[in-house]
Write an enzyme that holds these catalytic residues in place. Structure first.
Site, PDB file in Angstrom:
ATOM      1  N   GLN A  83       0.735  -1.190  -0.039  1.00 57.67           N
ATOM      2  CA  GLN A  83      -0.046   0.139  -0.081  1.00 57.67           C
ATOM      3  C   GLN A  83       0.844   1.179  -0.100  1.00 57.67           C
ATOM      4  O   GLN A  83       0.457   2.243  -0.072  1.00 57.67           O
ATOM      5  CB  GLN A  83      -0.803   0.027   1.242  1.00 57.67           C
ATOM      6  CG  GLN A  83      -1.754  -1.163   1.377  1.00 57.67           C
ATOM      7  CD  GLN A  83      -2.412  -1.144   2.711  1.00 57.67           C
ATOM      8  OE1 GLN A  83      -3.515  -0.663   3.220  1.00 57.67           O
ATOM      9  NE2 GLN A  83      -1.906  -2.253   3.591  1.00 57.67           N
TER      10      GLN A  83
ATOM     11  N   HIS B 211      -1.664   1.468  -4.222  1.00 58.26           N
ATOM     12  CA  HIS B 211      -2.102   2.937  -3.920  1.00 58.26           C
ATOM     13  C   HIS B 211      -1.205   3.724  -4.863  1.00 58.26           C
ATOM     14  O   HIS B 211      -1.082   5.080  -4.612  1.00 58.26           O
ATOM     15  CB  HIS B 211      -2.018   3.288  -2.529  1.00 58.26           C
ATOM     16  CG  HIS B 211      -3.092   2.300  -1.780  1.00 58.26           C
ATOM     17  ND1 HIS B 211      -2.996   2.291  -0.308  1.00 58.26           N
ATOM     18  CD2 HIS B 211      -4.288   1.605  -2.122  1.00 58.26           C
ATOM     19  CE1 HIS B 211      -4.045   1.551   0.071  1.00 58.26           C
ATOM     20  NE2 HIS B 211      -4.753   1.130  -1.328  1.00 58.26           N
TER      21      HIS B 211
ATOM     22  N   THR C 150       0.647  -2.620   8.813  1.00 56.31           N
ATOM     23  CA  THR C 150      -0.470  -2.073   8.050  1.00 56.31           C
ATOM     24  C   THR C 150      -1.672  -2.149   9.248  1.00 56.31           C
ATOM     25  O   THR C 150      -1.599  -3.136  10.029  1.00 56.31           O
ATOM     26  CB  THR C 150      -1.144  -2.713   6.889  1.00 56.31           C
ATOM     27  OG1 THR C 150      -2.300  -1.936   6.446  1.00 56.31           O
ATOM     28  CG2 THR C 150      -1.352  -4.242   7.027  1.00 56.31           C
ATOM     29  N   SER C 151      -2.225  -1.028   9.255  1.00 59.95           N
ATOM     30  CA  SER C 151      -3.374  -0.995  10.265  1.00 59.95           C
ATOM     31  C   SER C 151      -4.743  -1.938   9.840  1.00 59.95           C
ATOM     32  O   SER C 151      -5.581  -2.011  10.645  1.00 59.95           O
ATOM     33  CB  SER C 151      -4.046   0.442  10.524  1.00 59.95           C
ATOM     34  OG  SER C 151      -4.309   0.893   9.272  1.00 59.95           O
TER      35      SER C 151
HETATM   36  C1  BJW Z   1       4.794  -0.754  12.618  1.00 62.43           C
HETATM   37  C2  BJW Z   1       5.784  -0.053  12.797  1.00 62.43           C
HETATM   38  C3  BJW Z   1       6.915  -0.863  12.746  1.00 62.43           C
HETATM   39  C4  BJW Z   1       4.232   1.157  12.832  1.00 62.43           C
HETATM   40  N1  BJW Z   1       6.986  -2.110  12.343  1.00 62.43           N
HETATM   41  N2  BJW Z   1       4.547  -1.893  12.321  1.00 62.43           N
HETATM   42  C5  BJW Z   1     -15.164  -1.503   2.487  1.00 62.43           C
HETATM   43  C6  BJW Z   1     -15.304  -1.218   3.699  1.00 62.43           C
HETATM   44  C7  BJW Z   1     -15.274   0.016   4.470  1.00 62.43           C
HETATM   45  C8  BJW Z   1     -14.836   0.979   3.526  1.00 62.43           C
HETATM   46  C9  BJW Z   1     -14.574   0.983   2.172  1.00 62.43           C
HETATM   47  C10 BJW Z   1     -14.824  -0.527   1.834  1.00 62.43           C
HETATM   48  N3  BJW Z   1     -14.459  -0.292   0.300  1.00 62.43           N
HETATM   49  C11 BJW Z   1     -13.929   0.762   0.189  1.00 62.43           C
HETATM   50  C12 BJW Z   1     -13.947   1.361   1.208  1.00 62.43           C
HETATM   51  C13 BJW Z   1     -13.790   3.165   1.051  1.00 62.43           C
HETATM   52  C14 BJW Z   1     -12.067   3.270   1.586  1.00 62.43           C
HETATM   53  C15 BJW Z   1     -11.916   2.706   2.781  1.00 62.43           C
HETATM   54  O1  BJW Z   1     -11.141   1.630   2.965  1.00 62.43           O
HETATM   55  N4  BJW Z   1     -12.124   3.324   3.922  1.00 62.43           N
HETATM   56  C16 BJW Z   1     -11.765   2.930   5.430  1.00 62.43           C
HETATM   57  C17 BJW Z   1     -10.582   3.844   5.968  1.00 62.43           C
HETATM   58  C18 BJW Z   1     -12.920   3.186   5.987  1.00 62.43           C
HETATM   59  N5  BJW Z   1     -11.450   2.653   0.543  1.00 62.43           N
HETATM   60  C19 BJW Z   1     -11.217   3.384  -0.666  1.00 62.43           C
HETATM   61  O2  BJW Z   1     -11.562   4.395  -0.983  1.00 62.43           O
HETATM   62  C20 BJW Z   1     -10.191   2.788  -1.651  1.00 62.43           C
HETATM   63  N6  BJW Z   1     -11.195   3.026  -2.995  1.00 62.43           N
HETATM   64  C21 BJW Z   1     -12.023   2.144  -3.257  1.00 62.43           C
HETATM   65  O3  BJW Z   1     -12.417   1.381  -2.666  1.00 62.43           O
HETATM   66  O4  BJW Z   1     -12.467   2.338  -4.305  1.00 62.43           O
HETATM   67  C22 BJW Z   1     -13.825   1.618  -4.878  1.00 62.43           C
HETATM   68  C23 BJW Z   1     -14.190   2.366  -6.320  1.00 62.43           C
HETATM   69  C24 BJW Z   1     -14.619   1.656  -7.254  1.00 62.43           C
HETATM   70  C25 BJW Z   1     -14.960   1.994  -8.392  1.00 62.43           C
HETATM   71  C26 BJW Z   1     -15.153   3.533  -8.546  1.00 62.43           C
HETATM   72  C27 BJW Z   1     -14.854   4.305  -7.728  1.00 62.43           C
HETATM   73  C28 BJW Z   1     -14.254   3.817  -6.273  1.00 62.43           C
HETATM   74  C29 BJW Z   1      -8.984   3.541  -1.967  1.00 62.43           C
HETATM   75  C30 BJW Z   1      -8.201   3.671  -0.839  1.00 62.43           C
HETATM   76  C31 BJW Z   1      -6.959   4.574  -1.041  1.00 62.43           C
HETATM   77  C32 BJW Z   1      -5.925   4.721   0.000  1.00 62.43           C
HETATM   78  N7  BJW Z   1      -5.445   5.777   0.071  1.00 62.43           N
HETATM   79  C33 BJW Z   1      -4.452   6.330   0.933  1.00 62.43           C
HETATM   80  C34 BJW Z   1      -3.595   7.366   0.450  1.00 62.43           C
HETATM   81  C35 BJW Z   1      -2.524   7.068  -0.511  1.00 62.43           C
HETATM   82  C36 BJW Z   1      -1.962   8.189  -0.779  1.00 62.43           C
HETATM   83  C37 BJW Z   1      -1.134   8.852   0.234  1.00 62.43           C
HETATM   84  O5  BJW Z   1       0.182   8.143   0.269  1.00 62.43           O
HETATM   85  O6  BJW Z   1      -1.176  10.032   0.509  1.00 62.43           O
HETATM   86  O7  BJW Z   1      -3.228   5.047   1.223  1.00 62.43           O
HETATM   87  S1  BJW Z   1      -4.973   6.206   2.639  1.00 62.43           S
HETATM   88  C38 BJW Z   1      -3.728   5.381   3.672  1.00 62.43           C
HETATM   89  O8  BJW Z   1      -4.101   4.245   4.219  1.00 62.43           O
HETATM   90  C39 BJW Z   1      -2.721   5.223   2.514  1.00 62.43           C
HETATM   91  C40 BJW Z   1      -2.066   3.962   3.048  1.00 62.43           C
HETATM   92  O9  BJW Z   1      -1.669   3.189   1.900  1.00 62.43           O
HETATM   93  C41 BJW Z   1      -3.374   3.329   3.526  1.00 62.43           C
HETATM   94  C42 BJW Z   1      -3.228   2.084   4.491  1.00 62.43           C
HETATM   95  O10 BJW Z   1      -2.453   2.739   5.823  1.00 62.43           O
HETATM   96  P1  BJW Z   1      -1.423   1.732   6.509  1.00 62.43           P
HETATM   97  O11 BJW Z   1      -0.556   1.247   5.335  1.00 62.43           O
HETATM   98  O12 BJW Z   1      -2.079   0.683   6.886  1.00 62.43           O
HETATM   99  O13 BJW Z   1      -0.786   2.837   7.445  1.00 62.43           O
HETATM  100  P2  BJW Z   1      -1.406   3.114   8.838  1.00 62.43           P
HETATM  101  O14 BJW Z   1      -0.786   4.302   9.342  1.00 62.43           O
HETATM  102  O15 BJW Z   1      -2.561   3.131   9.067  1.00 62.43           O
HETATM  103  O16 BJW Z   1      -0.864   2.047   9.699  1.00 62.43           O
HETATM  104  C43 BJW Z   1       0.664   1.548   9.992  1.00 62.43           C
HETATM  105  C44 BJW Z   1       0.756   0.249  10.893  1.00 62.43           C
HETATM  106  O17 BJW Z   1       1.994   0.138  11.009  1.00 62.43           O
HETATM  107  C45 BJW Z   1       0.067   0.648  12.337  1.00 62.43           C
HETATM  108  O18 BJW Z   1      -0.765  -0.545  12.570  1.00 62.43           O
HETATM  109  C46 BJW Z   1       1.204   0.590  13.211  1.00 62.43           C
HETATM  110  O19 BJW Z   1       0.980  -0.172  14.489  1.00 62.43           O
HETATM  111  C47 BJW Z   1       2.372  -0.169  12.373  1.00 62.43           C
HETATM  112  N8  BJW Z   1       3.550   0.163  12.853  1.00 62.43           N
HETATM  113  N9  BJW Z   1       5.512   1.264  13.237  1.00 62.43           N
HETATM  114  C48 BJW Z   1       5.706  -2.643  12.240  1.00 62.43           C
HETATM  115  N10 BJW Z   1       8.224  -0.112  12.857  1.00 62.43           N
END
Ligand code: BJW
Length: 258
Positions: free
Chosen positions: A113, A131, A202-203
């Site tokens: 991601q 992403h 990932t969260s």
């Molecule tokens: C450590 C550590 C160490 C720390 N060692 N661990 C179904 C259900 C509910 C909602 C939806 C669903 N389907 C779609 C949705 C809506 C939405 C969504 O998911 N919303 C939820 C938040 C509720 N999804 C979307 O909108 C997606 N699109 C989509 O589904 O489109 C459908 C569609 C179809 C046809 C037409 C139109 C639409 C798109 C999602 C895009 C996400 N984008 C982002 C931003 C990217 C750009 C940028 O970089 O700014 O991506 S959001 C952000 O979150 C980013 C990340 O990739 C993503 C995930 O975050 P990640 O990587 O998990 O990071 P954190 O910070 O959350 O977690 C870090 C973790 O690391 C923690 O757990 C720590 O404990 C841990 N950690 N240090 C190990 N050293």
């Protein structure tokens, strides 16, 4: 006769055994794996990006339409951070896992991601960027890629050289936007075929990426999570390892178990 205490398998040993037995491995990474390279995560922790910001003001197409200068400046700041970062031992251990699986005629797919390109720079090849990447920007009207200067952009927002009146935007997937169809297709194929799924840093709250581990488990794949903190999947995986990816992965994968 005194009862022998029941041996609880050490999670690191358990993970090593699952890796040694696996023939088709899918790894999903999130921001946590790059935290030890100095790139802030989004959620959780004192340094998280969204501790002080509402994602809806920065990571949506609506935010970019409303305030392109702020959104462009924020992404360009992050682009510089990603350029300056270097892969850490967690990224390098995953590249070694890919080479080891190739050597035993196995299959390895790295779903990320992350938009920082650190897996590529660590030497991983079969990387699926769910992403997009912050290192590429494109014309918001035509989608054509835009060459950027190595340093910061000269203006915010930065005009697209391809279409009059349109702007450069990072080639990342914002909330409400579909993931690249080739990436989704590649991810679904790999998940359907895997016998081991490893979720790292990932969260597990952003979909569709968060669904992949459940799909893998539903068809019988073993599952491992490596995370500093508990997440919604910690209680459902076969092996949950609480720790930093850059410390845990080398312990499991140097050398890769076989
Ligand atoms: C450590 C550590 C160490 C720390 N060692 N661990 C179904 C259900 C509910 C909602 C939806 C669903 N389907 C779609 C949705 C809506 C939405 C969504 O998911 N919303 C939820 C938040 C509720 N999804 C979307 O909108 C997606 N699109 C989509 O589904 O489109 C459908 C569609 C179809 C046809 C037409 C139109 C639409 C798109 C999602 C895009 C996400 N984008 C982002 C931003 C990217 C750009 C940028 O970089 O700014 O991506 S959001 C952000 O979150 C980013 C990340 O990739 C993503 C995930 O975050 P990640 O990587 O998990 O990071 P954190 O910070 O959350 O977690 C870090 C973790 O690391 C923690 O757990 C720590 O404990 C841990 N950690 N240090 C190990 N050293």
């Amino acid at each position: 006769m005194p009862r022998q205490p029941c041996a609880v398998p050490d999670p690191l040993d358990h993970a090593r055994r699952l890796i040694a037995d696996a023939r088709s491995v899918v790894v999903l990474t999130g921001a946590g794996i790059s935290a030890e390279s100095g790139i802030p995560t989004f959620r959780g922790g004192m340094d998280a990006l969204w501790k002080d910001f509402d994602p809806a003001t920065l990571a949506t197409p609506e935010a970019f339409a409303r305030d392109p200068a702020t959104v462009s400046r924020w992404y360009d700041w992050r682009r510089q951070k990603c350029r300056e970062a270097i892969p850490n031992p967690g990224h390098l251990a995953l590249a070694a896992l890919e080479r080891a699986l190739e050597a035993r005629a196995g299959r390895f797919t790295l779903l990320t991601q992350n938009v920082d390109r650190l897996h590529h720079r660590a030497g991983s090849s079969n990387v699926v960027e769910l992403h997009g990447t912050i290192m590429h920007w494109r014309c918001s009207a035509s989608g054509r890629e835009i060459e950027l200067p190595d340093g910061p952009l000269p203006t915010y927002p930065f005009p697209s050289p391809h279409c009059a009146g349109s702007l450069a935007r990072p080639d990342v997937v914002w909330f409400g936007e579909p993931l690249p169809s080739a990436a989704v297709h590649a991810a679904q194929g790999a998940v359907a075929d895997c016998d081991l799924f490893i979720s790292i840093g990932t969260s597990s709250v952003v979909y569709p990426a968060a669904a992949f581990i459940h799909e893998a488990a539903a068809h019988g794949a073993a599952t491992i999570e490596i995370n500093r903190d508990a997440t919604p999947i910690s209680s459902v995986v076969d092996v949950s390892i609480r720790g930093r990816a850059g410390e845990v992965l080398p312990q499991i994968l140097n050398p890769v178990p076989n």
